[in-house]
Design an enzyme around this catalytic site. Structure first.
Site, short mmCIF file in Angstrom:
data_model
loop_
_atom_site.label_atom_id
_atom_site.label_comp_id
_atom_site.label_asym_id
_atom_site.label_seq_id
_atom_site.Cartn_x
_atom_site.Cartn_y
_atom_site.Cartn_z
N ASP A 50 75.25 12.24 137.16
CA ASP A 50 74.84 12.08 138.55
C ASP A 50 73.47 12.68 138.85
O ASP A 50 73.00 13.60 138.18
CB ASP A 50 75.88 12.66 139.51
CG ASP A 50 76.25 14.11 139.18
OD1 ASP A 50 76.16 14.50 138.01
OD2 ASP A 50 76.63 14.85 140.11
N GLU A 94 78.96 16.05 138.73
CA GLU A 94 78.82 17.47 138.37
C GLU A 94 78.16 18.24 139.51
O GLU A 94 78.50 19.40 139.77
CB GLU A 94 78.00 17.62 137.09
CG GLU A 94 77.99 19.05 136.53
CD GLU A 94 77.04 20.00 137.24
OE1 GLU A 94 77.35 21.20 137.33
OE2 GLU A 94 75.97 19.54 137.72
N GLU A 95 77.20 17.60 140.19
CA GLU A 95 76.43 18.29 141.21
C GLU A 95 77.26 18.72 142.42
O GLU A 95 76.86 19.59 143.17
CB GLU A 95 75.26 17.42 141.68
CG GLU A 95 74.19 17.15 140.62
CD GLU A 95 73.42 18.39 140.22
OE1 GLU A 95 73.66 19.48 140.80
OE2 GLU A 95 72.57 18.30 139.32
N HIS A 105 66.12 20.88 140.15
CA HIS A 105 66.33 20.51 141.56
C HIS A 105 65.03 20.42 142.34
O HIS A 105 65.07 20.20 143.55
CB HIS A 105 67.31 21.46 142.26
CG HIS A 105 68.71 21.39 141.71
ND1 HIS A 105 69.83 21.73 142.45
CD2 HIS A 105 69.18 21.02 140.50
CE1 HIS A 105 70.91 21.58 141.71
NE2 HIS A 105 70.54 21.14 140.52
#
Length: 392
Positions: free
Chosen positions: A80, A139-140, A363
């Site tokens: 993701d 996962e995020e 990020h």
């Protein structure tokens, strides 16, 4: 311990590996929306003749059946992207989706696992056991690993291995240290209720802004004064919403934040203390407090035997100087849910290169990887599986 055919295969697939990563990077999908990515992986597995099943709503569990009996090792790659605007507009493979970007390297993880699968599939007759491939969504948001476990991802698995590209480490370096790697990551929300009123008449009110501010200033002493300084812990208030107008005393205040640590006892202590502080600060001012504490990912604790095997595999595959000892991070990783089911380890593969501007933080909108690290990651996946099954 090292399979030469795997090494040569992955070396020969270097261009394909880069191409796959760039395709994935240009078409990012957020957590639980990885439908095109899932289709892309399945199409690739179809061409290789590797059996798989889709998980719900997204994700893939595949299996390479070895030609000899043995154990089962699982390899995990997450898929993701993030709600981040790509700032690398000059890239030919920049994100095509506004506000969405692979700003954490999951595109690389998926691509590396796909090529590792291709190389392992070519030697499957020599494999003493099976290799399970976990192409994981979400996962995020710390939900995908648990969902895959619930859908049978770890049934019959004897060891599990994962990789994360790491921009804070030099390209090609590999870190997999026994013990703590990633911290547990929890969320908390504190709602204070006071008594609103006119800003010119504070004596008739209970100011939720004052209550909330006092809590924010005092709650840090949970870490600084109630926890052993040698125990790592972070308590961060990231959001505070209070008040509605400049001349109105706030009746309500909402605070949100996160707690990170490695020790379950410290985790329990902080949760208890958060409630204690909130209720008592509120009581001092005559307000009330409601605390919601949500446990997210658990700490990733690398199994010693598995982590040391990763180090030996990396040293034999790439040379002793590739080994790097990155300090544990307070970042969270839902790989921890696989470790509840079987021993395993989680490695970091460096992709930071100042000459390629690939040292931006994960990020960040400028995040990118040194693609030379892709073959290191792909081979590490495959060589670990080979070494574990043969060692077992």
């Amino acid at each position: 311990m090292i399979n030469d055919r795997v090494k040569e295969a992955i070396k020969s697939y270097s261009d394909e590996l880069t191409e796959i990563r760039r395709i994935l990077h240009s078409e990012p999908e957020l957590s639980w929306e990885e439908f095109k990515t899932t289709d892309f992986v399945c199409s690739y597995l179809d061409k290789l003749g590797i059996s798989y099943r889709r998980t719900e709503p997204t994700g893939v569990i595949a299996e390479i059946m070895g030609g000899k009996p043995g154990k089962t090792v699982a390899l995990r790659g997450d898929m993701d992207a993030l709600s981040v605007e790509e700032l690398n507009k000059e890239l030919t493979y920049a994100s095509k989706e506004d506000g969405k970007m692979h700003a954490c390297g999951h595109d690389a993880h998926t691509a590396m696992l796909m090529i590792a699968a291709k190389a392992l599939n070519e030697i499957k007759e020599d494999l003493p056991g099976n290799v399970r491939l976990l192409f994981q969504p979400a996962e995020e948001v710390a939900q995908g690993a648990r969902a895959l476990v619930e859908q049978g991802a770890m049934e019959g698995v004897d060891n599990v291995f994962g990789i994360h590209i790491w921009s804070q480490m030099p390209t090609h370096k590999v870190s997999c240290t026994p013990g703590p790697s990633f911290a547990s990551a929890d969320l908390f929300k504190v709602t204070f209720k006071g008594k609103g009123g006119h800003g010119a008449m504070p004596q008739a009110c209970i100011d939720a802004a004052v209550v909330a501010s006092s809590f924010v200033m005092n709650v840090q002493s949970v870490v600084s004064r109630t926890i052993d300084p040698q125990q790592g812990a972070v308590l961060t208030v990231g959001k505070m919403v209070v008040g509605t107008r400049f001349n109105v005393i706030a009746e309500n205040a909402v605070i949100e934040g996160t707690v990170r640590c490695f020790d379950p006892a410290v985790r329990d202590h902080i949760e208890t203390q958060l409630t204690h502080y909130a209720e008592n600060v509120a009581a001092v001012y005559g307000a009330t407090a409601k605390v919601e504490y949500t446990r997210g990912t658990q700490a990733v604790i690398n199994d010693e035997e598995s982590a040391l095997l990763v180090q030996r595999v990396a040293a034999e595959a790439f040379g002793e100087d590739v080994i790097y000892h990155e300090k544990p991070t307070m970042g969270g990783e839902d790989f921890s849910f696989y470790l509840d089911e079987a021993p395993g380890s989680f490695a970091l593969v460096g992709s930071g290169n100042p000459e390629k501007d690939s040292e931006w933080a994960h990020h960040h909108g400028k995040f990118n990887i040194d693609e030379d690290a892709l073959t290191t990651g792909a081979e590490l996946y495959a060589q670990f599986a080979w070494a574990y099954l043969n060692r077992s």
